[in-house]
Write a protein that holds these residues in place. Structure first.
Motif, PDB file in Angstrom:
ATOM      1  N   HIS A 250     -14.149   1.460  -1.171  1.00 21.63           N
ATOM      2  CA  HIS A 250     -13.636   0.171  -0.689  1.00 21.63           C
ATOM      3  C   HIS A 250     -12.447  -0.328  -1.506  1.00 21.63           C
ATOM      4  O   HIS A 250     -11.797  -1.309  -1.137  1.00 21.63           O
ATOM      5  CB  HIS A 250     -14.752  -0.883  -0.655  1.00 21.63           C
ATOM      6  CG  HIS A 250     -15.414  -1.119  -1.977  1.00 21.63           C
ATOM      7  ND1 HIS A 250     -14.815  -1.845  -2.980  1.00 21.63           N
ATOM      8  CD2 HIS A 250     -16.613  -0.704  -2.460  1.00 21.63           C
ATOM      9  CE1 HIS A 250     -15.627  -1.876  -4.032  1.00 21.63           C
ATOM     10  NE2 HIS A 250     -16.721  -1.197  -3.744  1.00 21.63           N
ATOM     11  N   ASP A 251     -12.145   0.341  -2.644  1.00 21.66           N
ATOM     12  CA  ASP A 251     -10.968  -0.017  -3.442  1.00 21.66           C
ATOM     13  C   ASP A 251      -9.695   0.659  -2.924  1.00 21.66           C
ATOM     14  O   ASP A 251      -8.598   0.373  -3.415  1.00 21.66           O
ATOM     15  CB  ASP A 251     -11.154   0.411  -4.908  1.00 21.66           C
ATOM     16  CG  ASP A 251     -12.326  -0.283  -5.578  1.00 21.66           C
ATOM     17  OD1 ASP A 251     -12.481  -1.495  -5.351  1.00 21.66           O
ATOM     18  OD2 ASP A 251     -13.076   0.400  -6.305  1.00 21.66           O
ATOM     19  N   THR A 264      -4.256  -5.890  -9.253  1.00 18.56           N
ATOM     20  CA  THR A 264      -3.899  -7.316  -9.274  1.00 18.56           C
ATOM     21  C   THR A 264      -2.476  -7.535  -8.778  1.00 18.56           C
ATOM     22  O   THR A 264      -2.089  -8.659  -8.445  1.00 18.56           O
ATOM     23  CB  THR A 264      -4.030  -7.878 -10.709  1.00 18.56           C
ATOM     24  OG1 THR A 264      -3.257  -7.072 -11.599  1.00 18.56           O
ATOM     25  CG2 THR A 264      -5.490  -7.894 -11.133  1.00 18.56           C
ATOM     26  N   GLU A 265      -1.695  -6.469  -8.723  1.00 21.30           N
ATOM     27  CA  GLU A 265      -0.304  -6.571  -8.261  1.00 21.30           C
ATOM     28  C   GLU A 265      -0.112  -5.937  -6.888  1.00 21.30           C
ATOM     29  O   GLU A 265       0.985  -5.506  -6.535  1.00 21.30           O
ATOM     30  CB  GLU A 265       0.631  -5.918  -9.285  1.00 21.30           C
ATOM     31  CG  GLU A 265       0.542  -6.574 -10.656  1.00 21.30           C
ATOM     32  CD  GLU A 265       1.305  -5.802 -11.720  1.00 21.30           C
ATOM     33  OE1 GLU A 265       1.823  -4.707 -11.391  1.00 21.30           O
ATOM     34  OE2 GLU A 265       1.369  -6.280 -12.862  1.00 21.30           O
ATOM     35  N   GLY A 266      -1.209  -5.832  -6.133  1.00 19.80           N
ATOM     36  CA  GLY A 266      -1.125  -5.204  -4.815  1.00 19.80           C
ATOM     37  C   GLY A 266      -1.619  -3.770  -4.854  1.00 19.80           C
ATOM     38  O   GLY A 266      -2.245  -3.336  -5.826  1.00 19.80           O
ATOM     39  N   TYR A 267      -1.328  -3.012  -3.799  1.00 20.41           N
ATOM     40  CA  TYR A 267      -1.811  -1.632  -3.700  1.00 20.41           C
ATOM     41  C   TYR A 267      -0.835  -0.659  -4.364  1.00 20.41           C
ATOM     42  O   TYR A 267       0.378  -0.723  -4.132  1.00 20.41           O
ATOM     43  CB  TYR A 267      -2.044  -1.249  -2.239  1.00 20.41           C
ATOM     44  CG  TYR A 267      -3.372  -1.762  -1.720  1.00 20.41           C
ATOM     45  CD1 TYR A 267      -4.513  -0.973  -1.802  1.00 20.41           C
ATOM     46  CD2 TYR A 267      -3.489  -3.048  -1.203  1.00 20.41           C
ATOM     47  CE1 TYR A 267      -5.744  -1.442  -1.362  1.00 20.41           C
ATOM     48  CE2 TYR A 267      -4.718  -3.537  -0.762  1.00 20.41           C
ATOM     49  CZ  TYR A 267      -5.844  -2.727  -0.852  1.00 20.41           C
ATOM     50  OH  TYR A 267      -7.061  -3.202  -0.427  1.00 20.41           O
TER      51      TYR A 267
END
Length: 475
Positions: A250-251, A264-267
Motif C-alpha cells: 500500500h506504500d 513526505t515529499e510525494g512519490y
C-alpha cells in the motif's frame, strides 16, 4: 538413531581427538567451566529476546512469536574444505541462472531432451508472464540459499536450492554478533572469516542490477507482506542494515511508468525492489486478483524495464524438488562440467517404476512435496508410525506427481551444549549467495540449522530446530 556409529562427527575423531578445524576451539573449551557456558547460553537467549529476533508460526495461535533456539557451540569448517564447497556453489548458481534464462526463452535444454517438456510447461511455478523477458543484467536469482548436508570428511550434498526468497540470513548475522559479544577472547585465538559485510555486499550487488531507467545512485526498497509475516523481523533488519526503505504494497503505486513509494515529499521512483512476497501476490492485475500485498501493474513496469525485482518472478521453478532431481544434467548442460556438489539421489514419483520402488520401500525413505518447504508435508520413513506410513501411501497413490523420495542420509553431527554436557545433533547448512552481472559473492559459512531433539533429522525452526554460528577458518 544418533547412537549409530556411522554418523560423521564434525568436531571429534575416534579416541576423543578433535578434528583439525576444531583444534584451537577445543583447547579453549577445555579451559571453560560448564557453569559459565550455561550462563552464557541464558545470556544469549536474553540478548535475542531483547533484540526481538523472533519468527511467527502460521496456524499456531498459542505462540504467535517464538525465539529460534541458539546453541553457542559453533560449527567450524576449515578454509580448504570451504574453498571446494564454495566452488561447487558458484558452479551451481551459474547453472541455475542459465537454466532460468533458457526456459523463459529458447528452451534449448528441452529441445536437447535433457528435461521433459511437461516438467516445465505443467509446473505450477513456471510463470508464462516471464516468457521472453530478460531481467536487468540477465540476473534471475539475485539472492540464493543453497541447503547443504554433510555425510563425511569430503562429502557434501545439496539438499535443495532456494532461488525464490531464501530466508534466515539475519540469524546468521545476529548469531555471529552474539558470539563476538560473549566471547571476544575466542575470536583472537581462532581466526574466523567475517560475515559482517553481507548487508553492504547485498546493497552493492542489488544496486549493480539496477534497470536502465535508473538515474544516479539506485534507490532500493524491501517489500514485506507486513508485521504478521513469519520473517518480518528479517525484512526490517535487512532494510535497516542496507540503508534501504522498508515498504508494504500500500506504500507503492505506478506513477509515470515507474514503481514509486510514498514519501513526505510525494512519490519517489524505486529502482530495485527486494521483494519478500511470492509471485502470486505480487500484482493483483496480473496474478491473484484478491492480493492486498502487492502493487497493481508492477509486472507491466518490470517487463518494460522500469524496475528490478529481486529475485525475478518465475524463479520458483528452480526451487521445485522435481526439477532439483535434474540438477546434475542442468549443471553439465550449461557449464560443460560435471557437478562439483552432488545431489541426493532422488526418485521422481511421477514415474511409474520410481513410484513402485518408493511404495515398496516407504519405511526407509524421506518423501517430500515437490513445492513443499519448511519441513511441512514430508514423511521421514524410519521415524514414521504404521498409521503415518499408511496415510502417506494413500497420498502417493492419489497424487504421485506431487512427490519425490530420497534415501535417509546419515547427516553429520555437531555437538550442542546441554545441562549434562556436549551431545551430538544433526545439522544442515544454508550458505547465502549474491549474484550480480559478472560477480558471485558467497558469504563464508552461512546459517547452520540444528535438530535439537536427539535423533531427529528435521532441522527447520518451524519444526523445533535451532541455529548455530558457522565459522569458516582463514586458510
Amino acid at each position: 538413531m544418533s547412537n549409530r556409529p556411522d554418523y560423521f562427527d564434525e568436531m571429534m575423531q575416534a579416541g576423543g581427538v578433535p578434528r583439525a578445524p576444531y583444534a584451537d576451539y577445543h583447547d579453549w573449551f577445555k579451559g571453560e567451566e560448564a557453569g559459565r557456558l550455561l550462563e552464557k547460553s541464558a545470556e544469549a537467549e536474553a540478548l535475542f529476546r531483547l533484540t526481538g529476533i523472533t519468527f511467527n508460526v502460521y496456524g499456531d495461535p498459542s505462540a504467535a512469536e517464538r525465539l529460534i533456539p541458539f546453541d553457542l557451540i559453533p560449527r567450524i569448517i576449515g578454509g580448504r574444505e570451504w574453498s571446494r564447497v564454495s566452488k561447487g556453489i558458484e558452479q551451481r548458481v551459474r547453472a541455475l541462472n542459465a537454466f532460468l534464462h533458457d526456459i523463459y526463452h529458447r528452451q534449448e535444454i528441452v529441445k536437447a531432451g535433457r528435461i521433459p517438456a511437461h516438467m516445465i510447461a505443467r509446473n505450477a511455478a513456471f510463470l508464462p508472464h516471464m516468457i521472453g523477458v530478460t531481467p536487468p543484467g540477465g540476473i534471475y536469482t539475485h539472492i540464493v540459499g543453497t541447503d547443504l548436508v554433510r555425510t563425511g570428511p569430503d562429502e557434501f550434498f545439496v539438499l535443495e536450492d532456494n532461488a525464490r526468497t531464501p530466508s534466515g540470513v539475519s540469524y546468521m548475522l545476529e548469531n555471529r554478533e552474539t558470539m563476538l559479544h560473549m566471547f571476544p577472547e575466542l575470536f583472537s585465538k581462532v581466526k574466523v572469516q567475517s560475515v559482517s559485510q553481507y548487508p553492504r555486499s547485498l546493497r552493492r550487488s542489488l544496486g549493480a542490477c539496477a534497470p536502465k531507467a535508473c538515474e544516479g545512485r539506485p534507490t532500493l526498497a524491501v517489500l514485506t507482506p507486513g508485521i504478521y509475516n513469519s520473517a518480518y523481523y528479517e525484512h526490517a533488519f535487512l532494510a535497516d542494515q542496507m540503508g534501504a526503505e522498508l515498504v508494504e504494497g500500500h506504500d507503492l503505486r505506478v506513477v509515470n511508468g515507474r514503481v514509486a513509494m510514498r514519501t513526505t515529499e510525494g512519490y519517489k521512483p524505486i529502482d530495485v525492489l527486494y521483494r519478500r512476497i511470492d509471485d502470486d501476490y505480487l500484482d493483483p492485475m496480473n496474478f491473484n486478483p484478491d492480493s492486498m500485498l502487492g502493487v497493481p501493474g508492477i509486472m507491466d513496469v518490470y517487463r518494460a524495464g522500469g524496475i528490478t525485482l529481486a529475485n525475478a518472478p518465475g524463479t520458483g521453478i528452480a526451487d521445485d524438488k522435481a526439477i532439483y532431481s535434474y540438477m546434475p544434467e542442468i549443471v553439465e548442460f550449461y557449464t560443460g562440467e560435471k557437478a562439483i556438489l552432488k545431489n541426493v539421489p532422488t526418485h521422481r514419483c511421477s514415474e511409474p517404476e520410481a513410484l513402485k520402488y518408493v511404495l515398496d520401500n516407504l519405511a526407509e525413505l524421506v518423501v517430500k512435496e515437490v513445492h513443499g518447504s519448511g519441513g511441512y508435508g514430508m514423511l521421514v520413513g524410519p521415524a514414521a508410525s504404521k498409521k503415518e506410513l499408511a496415510a502417506f501411501r494413500a497420498k502417493l497413490e492419489a497424487n504421485p506427481d506431487n512427490y519425490i523420495a530420497q534415501p535417509t542420509l546419515a547427516l553429520s553431527t555437531v555437538p550442542i551444549l546441554t545441562d549434562a554436557g556436549l551431545a551430538p545433533r544433526h545439522v544442515d547448512l544454508r550458505p547465502y549467495v549474491l549474484v550480480s552481472p559478472g560477480n558471485i559473492d558467497i558469504t563464508p559459512g552461512g546459517l547452520t540449522r540444528v535438530a535439537l531433539t536427539k535423533g531427529s533429522l528435521v532441522v527447520n525452526s518451524s519444526q523445533g530446530g535451532g541455529t548455530k554460528d558457522t565459522w569458516v577458518l582463514e586458510e
